[in-house]
Motif scaffolding. Structure first.
Motif, PDB file in Angstrom:
ATOM      1  N   LEU A  10      35.292  62.418-105.640  1.00  0.00           N
ATOM      2  CA  LEU A  10      35.952  62.712-106.905  1.00  0.00           C
ATOM      3  C   LEU A  10      37.324  63.301-106.615  1.00  0.00           C
ATOM      4  O   LEU A  10      37.463  64.187-105.760  1.00  0.00           O
ATOM      5  CB  LEU A  10      35.136  63.704-107.729  1.00  0.00           C
ATOM      6  N   TYR A  11      38.339  62.832-107.326  1.00  0.00           N
ATOM      7  CA  TYR A  11      39.699  63.332-107.130  1.00  0.00           C
ATOM      8  C   TYR A  11      39.815  64.774-107.606  1.00  0.00           C
ATOM      9  O   TYR A  11      39.364  65.135-108.705  1.00  0.00           O
ATOM     10  CB  TYR A  11      40.689  62.446-107.879  1.00  0.00           C
ATOM     11  N   VAL A  12      40.454  65.610-106.778  1.00  0.00           N
ATOM     12  CA  VAL A  12      40.697  67.017-107.089  1.00  0.00           C
ATOM     13  C   VAL A  12      42.202  67.217-107.206  1.00  0.00           C
ATOM     14  O   VAL A  12      42.920  67.218-106.194  1.00  0.00           O
ATOM     15  CB  VAL A  12      40.138  67.941-105.988  1.00  0.00           C
ATOM     16  N   PRO A  13      42.745  67.377-108.421  1.00  0.00           N
ATOM     17  CA  PRO A  13      44.192  67.593-108.546  1.00  0.00           C
ATOM     18  C   PRO A  13      44.601  68.978-108.071  1.00  0.00           C
ATOM     19  O   PRO A  13      43.915  69.971-108.359  1.00  0.00           O
ATOM     20  CB  PRO A  13      44.441  67.415-110.055  1.00  0.00           C
ATOM     21  N   ALA A  14      45.707  69.022-107.367  1.00  0.00           N
ATOM     22  CA  ALA A  14      46.168  70.299-106.816  1.00  0.00           C
ATOM     23  C   ALA A  14      46.295  71.395-107.875  1.00  0.00           C
ATOM     24  O   ALA A  14      45.945  72.551-107.609  1.00  0.00           O
ATOM     25  CB  ALA A  14      47.501  70.092-106.087  1.00  0.00           C
ATOM     26  N   PRO A  15      46.789  71.108-109.090  1.00  0.00           N
ATOM     27  CA  PRO A  15      46.934  72.194-110.074  1.00  0.00           C
ATOM     28  C   PRO A  15      45.610  72.803-110.533  1.00  0.00           C
ATOM     29  O   PRO A  15      45.622  73.859-111.167  1.00  0.00           O
ATOM     30  CB  PRO A  15      47.658  71.508-111.239  1.00  0.00           C
ATOM     31  N   ALA A  16      44.478  72.140-110.238  1.00  0.00           N
ATOM     32  CA  ALA A  16      43.183  72.722-110.594  1.00  0.00           C
ATOM     33  C   ALA A  16      42.746  73.780-109.589  1.00  0.00           C
ATOM     34  O   ALA A  16      41.772  74.502-109.824  1.00  0.00           O
ATOM     35  CB  ALA A  16      42.121  71.628-110.679  1.00  0.00           C
ATOM     36  N   LEU A  17      43.472  73.885-108.476  1.00  0.00           N
ATOM     37  CA  LEU A  17      43.164  74.844-107.423  1.00  0.00           C
ATOM     38  C   LEU A  17      44.115  76.031-107.495  1.00  0.00           C
ATOM     39  O   LEU A  17      45.119  75.995-108.205  1.00  0.00           O
ATOM     40  CB  LEU A  17      43.255  74.163-106.060  1.00  0.00           C
ATOM     41  N   ARG A  18      43.810  77.070-106.721  1.00  0.00           N
ATOM     42  CA  ARG A  18      44.680  78.245-106.691  1.00  0.00           C
ATOM     43  C   ARG A  18      44.653  78.866-105.304  1.00  0.00           C
ATOM     44  O   ARG A  18      43.650  78.729-104.573  1.00  0.00           O
ATOM     45  CB  ARG A  18      44.229  79.262-107.740  1.00  0.00           C
ATOM     46  N   PRO A  19      45.712  79.549-104.914  1.00  0.00           N
ATOM     47  CA  PRO A  19      45.674  80.261-103.635  1.00  0.00           C
ATOM     48  C   PRO A  19      44.577  81.317-103.677  1.00  0.00           C
ATOM     49  O   PRO A  19      44.355  81.971-104.700  1.00  0.00           O
ATOM     50  CB  PRO A  19      47.054  80.900-103.545  1.00  0.00           C
ATOM     51  N   GLY A  20      43.867  81.485-102.561  1.00  0.00           N
ATOM     52  CA  GLY A  20      42.800  82.471-102.513  1.00  0.00           C
ATOM     53  C   GLY A  20      41.448  81.854-102.816  1.00  0.00           C
ATOM     54  O   GLY A  20      41.149  80.736-102.403  1.00  0.00           O
ATOM     55  N   ARG A  21      40.629  82.567-103.591  1.00  0.00           N
ATOM     56  CA  ARG A  21      39.237  82.176-103.822  1.00  0.00           C
ATOM     57  C   ARG A  21      39.144  81.090-104.899  1.00  0.00           C
ATOM     58  O   ARG A  21      39.738  81.214-105.979  1.00  0.00           O
ATOM     59  CB  ARG A  21      38.424  83.391-104.248  1.00  0.00           C
ATOM     60  N   ASN A  22      38.381  80.048-104.607  1.00  0.00           N
ATOM     61  CA  ASN A  22      38.129  78.955-105.543  1.00  0.00           C
ATOM     62  C   ASN A  22      36.625  78.734-105.655  1.00  0.00           C
ATOM     63  O   ASN A  22      35.855  79.085-104.751  1.00  0.00           O
ATOM     64  CB  ASN A  22      38.796  77.674-105.062  1.00  0.00           C
ATOM     65  N   GLU A  23      36.234  78.104-106.757  1.00  0.00           N
ATOM     66  CA  GLU A  23      34.821  77.952-107.082  1.00  0.00           C
ATOM     67  C   GLU A  23      34.494  76.489-107.359  1.00  0.00           C
ATOM     68  O   GLU A  23      35.219  75.820-108.108  1.00  0.00           O
ATOM     69  CB  GLU A  23      34.521  78.808-108.313  1.00  0.00           C
ATOM     70  N   HIS A  35      24.557  74.308-109.125  1.00  0.00           N
ATOM     71  CA  HIS A  35      24.762  74.835-107.776  1.00  0.00           C
ATOM     72  C   HIS A  35      26.232  75.271-107.681  1.00  0.00           C
ATOM     73  O   HIS A  35      27.124  74.547-108.150  1.00  0.00           O
ATOM     74  CB  HIS A  35      24.465  73.777-106.720  1.00  0.00           C
ATOM     75  N   ARG A  36      26.467  76.403-107.069  1.00  0.00           N
ATOM     76  CA  ARG A  36      27.849  76.916-107.014  1.00  0.00           C
ATOM     77  C   ARG A  36      28.137  77.510-105.641  1.00  0.00           C
ATOM     78  O   ARG A  36      27.264  78.106-105.002  1.00  0.00           O
ATOM     79  CB  ARG A  36      28.063  77.967-108.105  1.00  0.00           C
ATOM     80  N   GLY A  37      29.377  77.306-105.214  1.00  0.00           N
ATOM     81  CA  GLY A  37      29.844  77.897-103.969  1.00  0.00           C
ATOM     82  C   GLY A  37      31.310  78.235-104.057  1.00  0.00           C
ATOM     83  O   GLY A  37      32.000  77.855-105.020  1.00  0.00           O
ATOM     84  N   PHE A  38      31.820  78.932-103.044  1.00  0.00           N
ATOM     85  CA  PHE A  38      33.192  79.428-103.074  1.00  0.00           C
ATOM     86  C   PHE A  38      33.892  79.090-101.760  1.00  0.00           C
ATOM     87  O   PHE A  38      33.249  78.964-100.709  1.00  0.00           O
ATOM     88  CB  PHE A  38      33.191  80.943-103.293  1.00  0.00           C
ATOM     89  N   PHE A  39      35.211  78.935-101.849  1.00  0.00           N
ATOM     90  CA  PHE A  39      36.004  78.661-100.649  1.00  0.00           C
ATOM     91  C   PHE A  39      37.385  79.261-100.827  1.00  0.00           C
ATOM     92  O   PHE A  39      37.846  79.487-101.956  1.00  0.00           O
ATOM     93  CB  PHE A  39      36.071  77.152-100.362  1.00  0.00           C
TER      94      PHE A  39
END
Length: 581
Positions: free
Chosen positions: A541-554, A498-502
């Motif tokens: 589940l822990y989400v580390p900030a460096p795994a994210l990016r400005p704009g669209r994420n999946e 299952h996949r979504g975007f934010f």
């Protein structure tokens, strides 16, 4: 050049008395872009040293391969420690325990029939020799003898709880020396195992979490002179799926640290910062019943998974200040967190439909283990045809570790190693119906004799007493999701992706909550966050900030069963479950 000396009455560094005040943090349980932050907070606590294991199985996922890149760039980690003014205790194994998959031993060792791990078996020692030959030359500039931060190297790990072959330890010490380690070696064991696990001429240290005086007394009885050191002062504990979140009172742990330092001993706090078993890397225990370790390795440590100080941080800082100099700098503040955000996962794809993207099926007259397939982590999909229609009893010699069973694509049951399950009854709709068994490696055993832990379907597989033959074994390592094709679709019953975007303005640490989901794995932007399971105790589940990016994420979730919701939520705080002291 700072050199550590093991003297009659304690450690000496640069010919001055020196006490090691260390804390454990494992670079492989921390996003590499957060290493510097965690090391800085270690120095602010008053630590002069940090300790880390080295996971052989990640650095050498296959025979002949060796990695020192990305999150495994150990030289970079050592550079950052040195830049912070910290010494390093290096624990390269080959066995590390650490509640880590297989205790750090690579799974490909188990492809050798009859191999004896942690022994003088020539096949094992040859593999260790190859590992150290790849690991140690790049680390030689980081030894204190060359002006680097590594002041001592551990020989094996709690070997006395496993065996008593001093010849094996002698061989290991010889390999370390042959590959350039010229700093002091040490062993560590629990008090009752100190005699069995040590080696004459190598410093013995002791591991405990309480009963400080008794532990140090036992060390002194076995080792009448030399430094007193607790190499693992347990200030919390790890969690297992189906258990509770284990905690320890900060004042109680700090009082024992005070006793330890007042005795003049050196210490390594286990853990200063626990981190996370990202991906498939958690270990398991098996003392008669298999118990997989949870994704979070929070450990009720001084820093939580996001690197924020816990009450223990200040309590320990006050204790350390009574015995050593502590930097006169402000206590670290918690980092920014994500705002709560709901994310709809509206793209789907069935796992079985995508299985061919992850590996080629191998045909054999029996199911092949993961090790025979050359696969360290993930799942194996086994398929064959049922010979007859009607009532059927499927029996498996060993399930390692959890098998979901399907007939013509329909789920008919689950077999769990944890529950000692071997048999399942169902009705075959027709002769030639397709039997599919999806087996999950939930973590190789990391402690005790059970470390010889092959994965998949082991032994004979029968239906109504007749052996099933002509199997396809398809590896599903899920080490990359790049080839997946997900499309907008109604929710699928698992196993399914299952996949979504934010959208994000600015990345920050957060926690992924999967309320209503059952069991599976989650990724953000391809970064493997780890396993989730409604069994708990942890529900985020822990989400580390460096795994994210400005704009669209999946966000991608592999749900193995079913979900009552199409949404997940990013939150600003963790939920590790109900606590038990």
């Amino acid at each position: 050049m700072p050199r550590l000396e093991i003297a009659e009455h304690g450690f000496r560094l640069d010919d001055h008395p020196f006490r090691i005040i260390s804390g454990g943090l494992h670079y492989f349980r921390i996003h590499p872009e957060q290493w510097a932050d965690r090391l800085h907070k270690a120095r602010l606590l008053g630590l002069n040293t940090v300790e880390t294991y080295v996971p052989w199985n990640l650095h050498a996922p296959r025979p002949g391969e060796f990695r020192l890149d990305g999150g495994l760039d150990l030289p970079r980690f050592l550079d950052l420690a040195a830049a912070e003014g910290l010494h390093v205790l290096l624990r390269p194994g080959p066995y590390i325990c650490a509640e880590w998959e297989g205790g750090g031993l690579p799974s490909w060792l188990l492809a050798e029939d009859g191999i004896e791990l942690r022994s003088r078996d020539p096949r094992f020692l040859a593999a260790v020799d190859g590992y150290l030959a790849a690991l140690l030359p790049p680390l030689k500039p980081y030894l204190s003898s060359a002006g680097g931060p590594v002041i001592a190297v551990q020989l094996e790990n709690e070997y006395g709880a496993y065996g008593d072959d001093s010849g094996y330890l002698t061989d290991l010490a010889g390999l370390l020396r042959a590959h350039g380690v010229d700093v002091p070696l040490f062993t560590c064991d629990q008090p009752a195992d100190l005699a069995r696990g040590g080696l004459d001429g190598v410093l013995r240290t002791v591991n405990f979490g309480s009963r400080v005086e008794a532990g140090l007394d036992q060390l002194r009885r076995i080792q009448p002179t030399g430094p007193l050191m607790c190499s693992e002062f347990w200030i919390g504990w790890f969690d297992r799926w189906g258990g509770v979140h284990t905690t320890r009172d900060a004042a109680d742990a700090a009082a024992d640290l005070d006793r330890l330092l007042a005795a003049g001993a050196s210490v390594n706090i286990y853990m200063f910062h626990g981190g996370t078993n990202f991906g498939f890397t958690n270990g398991a225990n098996d003392k008669g019943t298999y118990r997989p370790t949870a994704t979070s390795y929070d450990y009720d440590a001084l820093l939580d998974e996001a690197g924020d100080p816990t009450p223990k941080y200040e309590a320990f800082r006050q204790v350390i200040a009574r015995h050593a100099l502590v930097p006169d700098e402000p206590r670290p503040a918690p980092g920014p967190k994500l705002a709560p955000t709901l994310v709809e996962l509206d793209h789907c794809a069935g796992l079985f439909d995508q299985a061919h993207l992850f590996g080629r099926a191998v045909r054999a007259d029996h199911p092949l283990t993961m090790e025979q397939l050359g696969q360290p982590f993930g799942f194996v999909l086994y398929e064959t045809d049922l010979p007859t229609a009607g009532p059927a009893v499927l029996r498996v010699g060993e399930v390692r570790d959890r098998a979901q069973v399907f007939v013509d694509g329909q789920p008919v049951g689950v077999l769990e190693r944890e529950n000692h399950e071997h048999a399942l009854a169902f009705v075959s709709p027709r002769s030639g119906a397709r039997l599919a068994v999806l087996v999950e490696n939930q973590g190789r055993v990391n402690y005790g004799p059970g470390i010889h832990d092959r994965k998949g379907l082991l032994g004979q597989v029968t239906v109504n007493g007749a052996e099933l033959v002509d199997w396809n074994s398809s590896p599903l390592p899920l080490d990359s999701l790049d080839a997946l094709t997900l499309t907008p679709a109604a929710p699928l019953v698992g196993p399914a992706f299952h996949r979504g975007f934010f959208e994000l303005g600015r990345p920050a640490d957060g926690y992924l909550a999967l309320d209503g989901w059952t069991k599976g794995h989650a990724w953000i932007n391809g970064f493997p966050l780890g396993r989730y399971w409604s069994r708990g105790p942890q529900t985020t589940l822990y989400v580390p900030a460096p795994a994210l990016r400005p704009g669209r994420n999946e966000i991608t979730v592999l749900e193995l069963h079913a979900t009552a919701s199409r949404t997940v939520e990013l939150r600003d705080r963790p939920d590790l479950g109900p606590a038990q002291d």
